[in-house]
Design an enzyme around this catalytic site. Structure first.
Site, PDB file in Angstrom:
ATOM      1  N   ASP A  34      30.664  39.880  44.968  1.00  0.00           N
ATOM      2  CA  ASP A  34      30.537  38.849  43.927  1.00  0.00           C
ATOM      3  C   ASP A  34      29.874  39.436  42.678  1.00  0.00           C
ATOM      4  O   ASP A  34      29.395  40.571  42.689  1.00  0.00           O
ATOM      5  CB  ASP A  34      29.697  37.691  44.509  1.00  0.00           C
TER       6      ASP A  34
ATOM      7  N   GLU B 291      32.075  41.134  37.679  1.00  0.00           N
ATOM      8  CA  GLU B 291      32.906  41.201  36.445  1.00  0.00           C
ATOM      9  C   GLU B 291      32.509  42.408  35.585  1.00  0.00           C
ATOM     10  O   GLU B 291      33.384  42.915  34.902  1.00  0.00           O
ATOM     11  CB  GLU B 291      32.750  39.892  35.659  1.00  0.00           C
TER      12      GLU B 291
ATOM     13  N   ASP C  46      34.201  30.031  40.666  1.00  0.00           N
ATOM     14  CA  ASP C  46      33.399  28.801  40.749  1.00  0.00           C
ATOM     15  C   ASP C  46      34.157  27.604  40.200  1.00  0.00           C
ATOM     16  O   ASP C  46      33.922  27.143  39.067  1.00  0.00           O
ATOM     17  CB  ASP C  46      32.077  29.006  40.017  1.00  0.00           C
TER      18      ASP C  46
HETATM   19  C1  GLC Z   1      28.406  32.885  42.320  1.00  0.00           C
HETATM   20  C2  GLC Z   1      29.606  32.869  43.252  1.00  0.00           C
HETATM   21  C3  GLC Z   1      29.426  31.790  44.285  1.00  0.00           C
HETATM   22  C4  GLC Z   1      28.131  32.055  45.048  1.00  0.00           C
HETATM   23  C5  GLC Z   1      26.949  32.101  44.091  1.00  0.00           C
HETATM   24  C6  GLC Z   1      25.651  32.506  44.781  1.00  0.00           C
HETATM   25  O1  GLC Z   1      28.342  31.728  41.590  1.00  0.00           O
HETATM   26  O2  GLC Z   1      30.796  32.690  42.549  1.00  0.00           O
HETATM   27  O3  GLC Z   1      30.528  31.754  45.144  1.00  0.00           O
HETATM   28  O4  GLC Z   1      27.927  31.057  46.002  1.00  0.00           O
HETATM   29  O5  GLC Z   1      27.207  33.053  43.069  1.00  0.00           O
HETATM   30  O6  GLC Z   1      25.753  33.737  45.360  1.00  0.00           O
END
Ligand code: GLC
Length: 819
Positions: A411, A414, A489
Site C-alpha cells: 500500500d 504511489e 479507497d
Molecule cells: C490506505 C489504504 C487502505 C488502508 C489504509 C490503512 O488508505 O488504501 O486500504 O486500510 O491505508 O492502512
C-alpha cells in the site's frame, strides 16, 4: 465601443495564444531514411529522427527524438525477449514509404513526416493528424492522431467514471486520492495503454513513457486525439487487432501476463482497518466458520505493527503471531499483512539500520537520505528501481514468512506522503533507474510496480515452491507480472459500486486481470442492501475482498441481520461453487492475458449496442453477468448478445440480440450462460483447501450441434505445473435429436487428482433418457438405497440428466440416448 483596456487585453491574449500554438516544434519533412536492421528503419526528418521497429507481424514500435541521437533504451514494462526474425517489405515512392509487415502496413508520408497504420484490406486503422503529428515543446513530447467520428476508446488502466473514454482527457500520475469521485483523475495506477474500436475492429496503443503523461481523447478538438508526456521520449507501440482480444494478446506478449495465482487467493478475502488484536482476529475467523460462511484470507492492516514499523509486530496486541497464524491456517485461513514502503527513521529499528547500511534509501540531489512523513512519522524510502534495494526489501520478509504470513498487501506505494502539498516524493530525488541515475519525476509512476516486484521476487526466493500472493494499490503497465490490484479507497455508495464494474473492466483489458474493488466500499457505511449487492458483484471480480476504513461500524457479511446474512452466505457459496471455472479463467489469463472480466464490447465488438454498456459484462466468454447496481431494485434489464442464452438460475432459454428484463431478488445476481457452454462447478466448501477430493460437475448447456471447452487443474499452490504437473483435458458435447454425447479427453500432464468422482449434467433434455452409456457400457439409473459409483438420474422439472462417473486420467465418453 470597446474600451481601450479591453482592446489591450484582447491583443495580449491573442499574442499569448499565438505563442502557445507556435510552442510545439514540428518534425518537418523526411530528408532520408535507412534500414538499421531487417526490422528497424530510421527516418531523418528536418527537425527530428523517427525509428520504426517491427517486432513481429502486428507489433510496431515508434520512437521519435529531436536530439542528435536516441537516448539509451530502457523500459520497466516491456519484457526482454528475442522476437522471431521478420523481414518487412519496404517500398519507397516519392511521396511515401510503405512498410508491409504481415497483416499490417505502415505508411510514412514524407512531406511532412506522418505515420498511418493500415490493415491488409487497405483500411486506415490509425493515422497521425495531418496538421500536427509528432511534436515537442521544451522537454514535452506529444502526438496528435485523427479521431474518426465512429471510433470509441477503452482501457487506460485504472480510471474512474464510465468505461468508454471518448471526449475525456486523462492524466497518468500515480496518486493517493481517498474517496475519489467519478471525475477524479489521476488515480493510483498508470497503464498508458488503450484500444480504439471502430466498426467492430480494434487496434491498441501503448505509450511507454513513465513521466507524467496525458491523453486527450477528443476533448480538445472533436476530430483528433493526442497523447504525450512532460518529458522523456515519444515512444509508443501499435497493435492491430482485428479483435480486441488480438490486441490484448499482442500487448501482453510485450509486457507479460499475470502469473498463475495460488488457488486460495481466489476465495473470499476479509479485511478491515484494522482487526486490532489477536483476540479480534480469532473472533472474525470463528465468525466465518460458525456461521458457515466460506472465507480463505484474513488481512491485518497497519495496527499489527509496532508503531507502523514494517517487518515488526505489536507484541502487546499480537503476543504470539506464529501461534495465531498457525491456528488460522488450521482453520483454513491464510493471513495477509499490509506493507508500506516508508521505513521509520529510528536508529533502533533494524530495517532502518540495515537499509542505511546497505544504502538502499532514496537520496536528495545533495546525497543525503530523503525523508518525509507517512503513518510511522518521518520515513526513509527504499529505491525500488535499484536491484540491491529490491533484494534488501525482499529478504526483509524472512521473519514474516517464518511466522506463516502468506499474503502481501503493498500500500501507499504511489508513493504517498503526508507532509508536502504534492503528496508525493520530491521530484528531484534521485533514483538508480538501472544505472541511469534519474529523478523521481521519471520514476514516480513505476515506484509501486517495482515495490511489488521486490515483494514478489523476495517472497518467491524465501518460498521457492509457493506462488506468492501480492496485492497492490499503485502500479505501472506490466505490473500484473508481480501483483493483483485493487481500486483504492472507494466509498460506500451505489455510484462506487457501479464504478467497481467499469474500473475493474478497464483494468482487466489493460493487462491486469487480477482486480477487485473494496466490497461494501472502504469509506462510509453501506446499507445491508448495498453490501449484499456489492458482494454479488464480488463473486465475478477475480479479487473478492471486503474492506473497511477505521472507526466505522463492522461490515462483515453477518453484520446486517439474518436476511442479509443468509443472502451473503448464498453469495459467497456461489463464489466457491464457481471456483473451478474461476481458476480456469485465471489460468487462461496467465497464459494469454485475456482476463476473466471482459466488457461486452470486448467479446462482441461488432454489436454497436454495447458501445456504452458498462453495468453488465462478460465473465469468460460464456457468462453474461448483470449485477444489480441501484438501490431498491429487484429486477433489471439485460442486453443479451446475438445467439442463444440460458438463465443460470432457471435454465430458461432466451434468443439473444435483444434486451430482456429479469427478476433479481436480494439473494440473486442475474447471470446468463451461452449456448454450448460447459461450466465446471463444485460443491460448496468453507475454504479452498477443505476438500481436495471435491467432485467437479461439468454442466453442458444445449448447443445446436457441438461445442468444446478446456478444463485445467493443478495442485493450486506450487510451481510444479511449470514442469508438467498439471492436468488438462478437452470436453466436447455433440447433440442430435436422438442422443447427446459428452467426451472428456485423456488428460494431458502429470497432475493426479485425489478426487474420485465427477459429474456431468446435460441440460435441456425434455424427457427421461432411454439409456445412458458410460465409455461404451450402459449404466443404471440411481435408485435410493443403492450407491453405485456410476449412475444417472433425471430431474423432470429442471430437464437435466446427471451422470456420475469415476474420475480417470483416461478418456471418458458419455452417451445419453433420448427422444
Ligand atoms: C490506505 C489504504 C487502505 C488502508 C489504509 C490503512 O488508505 O488504501 O486500504 O486500510 O491505508 O492502512
Amino acid at each position: 465601443m470597446l474600451s481601450s483596456r479591453f482592446r489591450c487585453w484582447v491583443l495580449i491574449s491573442l499574442c499569448f495564444s499565438s505563442i502557445a500554438l507556435g510552442q510545439w516544434n514540428s518534425i518537418g519533412d523526411v530528408s532520408s531514411f535507412k534500414a538499421l536492421s531487417t526490422r528497424e528503419i530510421e527516418f531523418v526528418a528536418e527537425n527530428a529522427k523517427v525509428r520504426l521497429t517491427v517486432l513481429t507481424d502486428g507489433i510496431v514500435r515508434v520512437r521519435m527524438t529531436h536530439q542528435v541521437d536516441f537516448a539509451p533504451d530502457s523500459s520497466w514494462a516491456v519484457i526482454e525477449k528475442h522476437w522471431p526474425d521478420t523481414h518487412p517489405e519496404i517500398v519507397d515512392k516519392p511521396e511515401k514509404v510503405t512498410i508491409s509487415a504481415g497483416q499490417l502496413s505502415i505508411v510514412v508520408s514524407k512531406r511532412p513526416l506522418r505515420i498511418s497504420f493500415l490493415d491488409n484490406q487497405g483500411t486506415v486503422l490509425n493515422a497521425d493528424h495531418p496538421s500536427k503529428g509528432m511534436a515537442w515543446s521544451g522537454k514535452e513530447v506529444r502526438v496528435w492522431k485523427t479521431m474518426p467520428e465512429n471510433e470509441f476508446y477503452f482501457g487506460f488502466g485504472e480510471k474512474a467514471g464510465r468505461l468508454q473514454k471518448k471526449f475525456t482527457s486523462m492524466t497518468m500520475w500515480n496518486s493517493d486520492i481517498p474517496a475519489y469521485g467519478a471525475d477524479t483523475d489521476p488515480l493510483y495506477q498508470t497503464i498508458p495503454f488503450f484500444y480504439g474500436i471502430r466498426n467492430g475492429k480494434a487496434y491498441g496503443i501503448f505509450f511507454d513513457n513513465t513521466y507524467r503523461s496525458s491523453f486527450d481523447m477528443g476533448k480538445e478538438a472533436r476530430d483528433q486525439f493526442s497523447f504525450g508526456a512532460e518529458a522523456g521520449e515519444l515512444n509508443y507501440y501499435f497493435f492491430p487487432g482485428p479483435s480486441p482480444a488480438d490486441v490484448l494478446r499482442k500487448y501482453t506478449e510485450l509486457v507479460g501476463t499475470m502469473p498463475l495465482p495460488p488457488r486460495w487467493s481466489l476465495g473470499y478475502q476479509q479485511c478491515r482497518w484494522s482487526y486490532p488484536s489477536e483476540k479480534r482476529v480469532r473472533e472474525i475467523a470463528d465468525g466465518f466458520r460458525t456461521r458457515k460462511i466460506p472465507c480463505d484470507v484474513i488481512y491485518l492492516d497497519i495496527d499489527y505493527m509496532d508503531g507502523y514499523r514494517i517487518f515488526t509486530w505489536n507484541t502487546s496486541s499480537f503476543p504470539n503471531p506464529k501461534g495465531l497464524i498457525s491456528d488460522l491456517k488450521g482453520m483454513g485461513f491464510r493471513t495477509a499483512v499490509i506493507v508500506d514502503p516508508g521505513i521509520k527513521i529510528d536508529e533502533k529499528y533494524h530495517a532502518y539500520q540495515s537499509g542505511l547500511k546497505q544504502d538502499v534509501f532514496l537520496k536528495k540531489p545533495d546525497g543525503t537520505v530523503y525523508n518525509s512523513k507517512v503513518w510511522p512519522g518521518e520515513c526513509a524510502f527504499p529505491d525500488f528501481t535499484d536491484p540491491a534495494a529490491r533484494t534488501w526489501w525482499g529478504n526483509s520478509f524472512e521473519s514474516l514468512v517464518a511466522d506463516g504470513v502468506r499474503g502481501w498487501w503493498n500500500d501507499m506505494n504511489e508513493p504517498s506522503v503526508f507532509d508536502v502539498p504534492s503528496k508525493t516524493i520530491d521530484l528531484n530525488v534521485i533514483h538508480q533507474d538501472n544505472g541511469l541515475q534519474t529523478t523521481h519525476a521519471k520514476n514516480h509512476n513505476v515506484y509501486g510496480m517495482q515495490m511489488t516486484r521486490a515483494t514478489y521476487d523476495g517472497v518467491r526466493r524465501l518460498l521457492p515452491n509457493e506462488r506468492p500472493f501480492v496485492l497492490t494499490r499503485a502500479s505501472y503497465a506490466g505490473g500484473q507480472r508481480y501483483s493483483a490490484a485493487w481500486t483504492g479507497d472507494n466509498v460506500s455508495s451505489w455510484e462506487h459500486l457501479r464504478m467497481g464494474v467499469s474500473m475493474c473492466l478497464n483494468l482487466s483489458i489493460s493487462g491486469q486481470p487480477f482486480v477487485g474493488s473494496d466490497i461494501g466500499g472502504f469509506i462510509g457505511y453501506p446499507s445491508g442492501e448495498l453490501f449484499a449487492r456489492w458482494l454479488q458483484l464480488g463473486v465475478f471480480t477475480p479479487l473478492m475482498r471486503a474492506h473497511s476504513v477505521i472507526n466505522e461500524n463492522n461490515k462483515e457479511p453477518w453484520e446486517y441481520g439474518d436476511e442479509f446474512t443468509n443472502a451473503n452466505r448464498e453469495t459467497i457459496n456461489l463464489r466457491y461453487t464457481l471456483l473451478p471455472l474461476i481458476y480456469n479463467l485465471m489460468y487462461e489469463a496467465s497464459q494469454t492475458g485475456i482476463p476473466a472480466m471482459r466488457p461486452m464490447l470486448f467479446e462482441y465488438p461488432e454489436e454497436q449496442a454495447f458501445t456504452w454498456t458498462d453495468n453488465q459484462f462478460m465473465f469468460g466468454s460464456d457468462l453474461v453477468v448483470a449485477p444489480v447496481v441501484s438501490e431498491g431494485v429487484t429486477s433489471r434489464t439485460v442486453q443479451l448478445p446475438q445467439g442463444v442464452w440460458f438463465d443460470f438460475w432457471s435454465n430458461q432459454r432466451y434468443s439473444g440480440g435483444k434486451e430482456i428484463t429479469v427478476e433479481a431478488p436480494l439473494n440473486r445476481i442475474p447471470v446468463f450462460v451461452k449456448e454450448g457452454a460447459i461450466i465446471p462447478t463444485q460443491p460448496v466448501v468453507q475454504h479452498t483447501d477443505e476438500r481436495p477430493d471435491n467432485p467437479v460437475t461439468f454442466s453442458c448447456y444445449p448447443t445446436s450441434l457441438q461445442s468444446t471447452r478446456m478444463y485445467y487443474e493443478d495442485d493450486g499452490i506450487s510451481f510444479e505445473y511449470e514442469g508438467g504437473k498439471y492436468s488438462k483435458r478437452s470436453i466436447n458435447q455433440w447433440r442430435s435429436s436422438k442422443a447427446t454425447t459428452v467426451t472428456l479427453s485423456k488428460k494431458e500432464g502429470t497432475f493426479a487428482t485425489t478426487r474420485t468422482l465427477i459429474f456431468v449434467q446435460v441440460i435441456g433434455i425434455n424427457n427421461e433418457p432411454l439409456r445412458v452409456d458410460l465409455s461404451g457400457r450402459e449404466i443404471s439409473q440411481a435408485t435410493t438405497g443403492d450407491t453405485p459409483t456410476q449412475w444417472w438420474s433425471y430431474d423432470d422439472q429442471k430437464k437435466i440428466v446427471t451422470i456420475c462417473a469415476k474420475e480417470s486420467p483416461e478418456a471418458i465418453t458419455i452417451r445419453v440416448t433420448h427422444n
